[in-house]
Enzyme design. Structure first.
Site, short mmCIF file in Angstrom:
data_model
loop_
_atom_site.label_atom_id
_atom_site.label_comp_id
_atom_site.label_asym_id
_atom_site.label_seq_id
_atom_site.Cartn_x
_atom_site.Cartn_y
_atom_site.Cartn_z
N ASP A 80 0.86 -1.18 0.00
CA ASP A 80 0.00 0.00 0.00
C ASP A 80 0.90 1.23 0.00
O ASP A 80 2.08 1.15 -0.37
CB ASP A 80 -0.99 -0.02 1.18
CG ASP A 80 -2.31 0.67 0.84
OD1 ASP A 80 -2.33 1.91 0.81
OD2 ASP A 80 -3.31 -0.03 0.61
N ASP A 81 0.38 2.38 0.38
CA ASP A 81 1.14 3.62 0.34
C ASP A 81 2.43 3.49 1.16
O ASP A 81 2.51 2.66 2.07
CB ASP A 81 0.29 4.76 0.88
CG ASP A 81 0.70 6.13 0.35
OD1 ASP A 81 1.77 6.23 -0.28
OD2 ASP A 81 -0.05 7.10 0.58
N LYS A 156 -3.40 -1.28 -7.17
CA LYS A 156 -4.41 -0.50 -6.44
C LYS A 156 -4.18 0.97 -6.72
O LYS A 156 -3.08 1.48 -6.49
CB LYS A 156 -4.33 -0.77 -4.94
CG LYS A 156 -5.25 0.11 -4.10
CD LYS A 156 -5.07 -0.15 -2.61
CE LYS A 156 -5.92 0.80 -1.77
NZ LYS A 156 -5.75 0.54 -0.31
N ASP A 158 -5.29 4.77 -5.88
CA ASP A 158 -5.94 5.71 -4.97
C ASP A 158 -6.26 7.00 -5.74
O ASP A 158 -6.05 7.08 -6.95
CB ASP A 158 -5.02 5.97 -3.78
CG ASP A 158 -5.79 6.29 -2.50
OD1 ASP A 158 -6.92 6.81 -2.60
OD2 ASP A 158 -5.25 6.04 -1.41
N ARG A 212 -13.62 0.46 -5.30
CA ARG A 212 -13.68 1.04 -3.95
C ARG A 212 -14.41 2.38 -4.05
O ARG A 212 -14.00 3.27 -4.80
CB ARG A 212 -12.27 1.22 -3.43
CG ARG A 212 -12.17 2.00 -2.15
CD ARG A 212 -12.50 1.19 -0.90
NE ARG A 212 -12.42 2.10 0.23
CZ ARG A 212 -11.27 2.57 0.73
NH1 ARG A 212 -10.12 2.19 0.22
NH2 ARG A 212 -11.30 3.41 1.74
N ASP A 216 -12.24 4.88 4.06
CA ASP A 216 -11.43 3.82 4.66
C ASP A 216 -12.15 3.19 5.84
O ASP A 216 -12.73 3.90 6.68
CB ASP A 216 -10.10 4.39 5.18
CG ASP A 216 -9.14 4.76 4.07
OD1 ASP A 216 -9.51 4.64 2.90
OD2 ASP A 216 -8.02 5.18 4.40
#
Length: 409
Positions: A80-81, A156, A158, A212, A216
């Site tokens: 992830d990030d 993924k 964002d 999504r 969150d």
């Protein structure tokens, strides 16, 4: 800026045939991601055991492969990030933080693949990621090719620091095209709907393998319910687009973290499964409570999520403290989740096959958490169950002519 605008103007003419028709995600993706549990912990000097580093992903891959998770269907180990360096290299390519990922992403992908698993990566359709690392804007084709060369399997995307409601969706369409152009199969997981005003879910589903669309999730029963309620409020919209190739993403399973009770953890697993969300764990698998692991590895519940029809379950009942979902399954079967939201005491709930909307003449009914057959019920025979506070009862109803026998795990 002129170069970016030229790139976007070209993308407006991309035909629909460039959508991400990749043959993947025929059932909701399953795997592990660090974000909810480990966030953007980059201080490996003070906290080497829990920082975002290649060592953390190697450890999780080992556990997923050897601890039964892979056998249950969890296959993606996703970054992830905060995995990146703060700057791109001289050629404009992304690079991992050299201290925390000294072996590089290609070697990490090779390691994960050797375990029979797949590697996912994180990027942002903006100028920066949410935590200030390099975004993809102006580098879409370069980054897609980089991921392909590294052996990445899942992307993924964002949407922090994006360039607005017109350019933002075009970026996702461009990325879909760029991923296809590499020739490597990628799951494309989009947070397009989360940041887009009045999103067109049909368009998102056409270009993304997972969608999504809401905030969150947090390690909290209340926050978990808020995510659930938002998706239920739009269940008719998502039901039209959810299915093989593109599934909703209700965000991470927090089963095994700190806040959910055993009953509440069962509830999240059951509800995410019946809603056909992707199932991405975000917990410390090194410290997993055996009872929580049992929930995550419940083959019968997972089978509802992974049913090949790919239908999304819908809430059909909402009265008092009880809510009920049903989902159509393959071969004339159905699944039902009965949730008790109140947290004071167990309470009985009575329904029937007809009351649940099942049209067959007789069903063999099975409790998927107790792994126990409840008998054969006709259309109006009462089904009476006791539901614990904050808990669920999850059943599968199989027409008698297609009754299956399950192995108990």
């Amino acid at each position: 800026m002129r170069i970016v605008l030229l790139f976007v103007s070209i993308s407006l003419a991309v035909p629909a045939g460039y959508s991400l028709d990749n043959g993947l995600a025929r059932t909701p993706p399953m795997g592990w991601n660090p974000w909810e549990r480990f966030r953007c912990n980059v201080d490996c000097d003070k906290d080497p055991h829990n920082c975002i580093s290649e060592q953390l992903f190697i450890q999780m891959a080992d556990i997923v492969a050897a601890g039964g998770y892979k056998d249950a269907g969890y296959e993606y180990i996703n970054l992830d990030d905060c995995w990146m360096s703060r700057e791109r290299d001289a050629q404009g390519r992304l690079q991992p933080d050299p201290k925390r990922f000294p072996s590089g992403i290609k070697n990490l992908a090779d390691y994960v693949h050797a375990k029979g698993l797949k590697l996912g990566i994180y990027q942002d359709m903006g100028t920066e990621t949410c935590d200030g690392f390099p975004g993809i804007w102006g580098h879409i084709e370069t980054d897609a090719q980089t991921y392909a060369e590294w052996g990445v399997d899942y992307v993924k995307m964002d949407g922090c620091h994006n360039l607005g409601p017109t350019l933002f969706p075009e970026g996702f369409i461009n990325m879909s095209r760029a991923l296809n152009a590499t020739g490597r199969p990628f799951i494309f997981s989009c947070e397009w709907g989360l940041y887009q005003p009045n999103p067109n879910y049909t368009d998102i589903a056409r270009h993304c393998n997972t969608m999504r669309n809401y905030l969150d999730i947090q390690d909290s029963w209340v926050e978990m319910l808020s995510v659930l309620d938002w998706y239920v409020s739009k269940q008719d919209d998502f039901y039209k687009v959810n299915g093989p190739g593109s599934f909703i993403d209700m965000d991470f399973l927090v089963v095994g973290d700190f806040s959910l009770s055993f009953e509440q953890a069962q509830s999240q697993m059951a509800l995410w499964s019946i809603m056909s969300s992707q199932l991405i764990m975000s917990s410390d698998l090194r410290k997993m409570d055996p009872k929580m692991k049992e929930i995550l590895l419940n083959y019968e519940v997972i089978a509802v999520n992974q049913d090949q029809l790919g239908k999304m379950g819908r809430r059909i009942y909402n009265r008092g403290s009880f809510q009920v979902w049903t989902k159509e399954l393959d071969k004339g079967c159905y699944a039902t989740v009965i949730l008790r939201r109140a947290t004071n005491m167990p309470q009985n709930f009575t329904t029937s096959m007809k009351g649940l909307g099942f049209s067959g003449s007789a069903y063999s009914v099975r409790d998927l958490f107790k792994h126990r057959d409840l008998g054969v019920l006709g259309p109006t025979d009462p089904l009476s169950v006791t539901v614990n506070p904050g808990g669920v009862v999850m059943i599968k109803a199989s027409p008698m002519e297609t009754k299956r026998h399950f192995k108990v795990y």
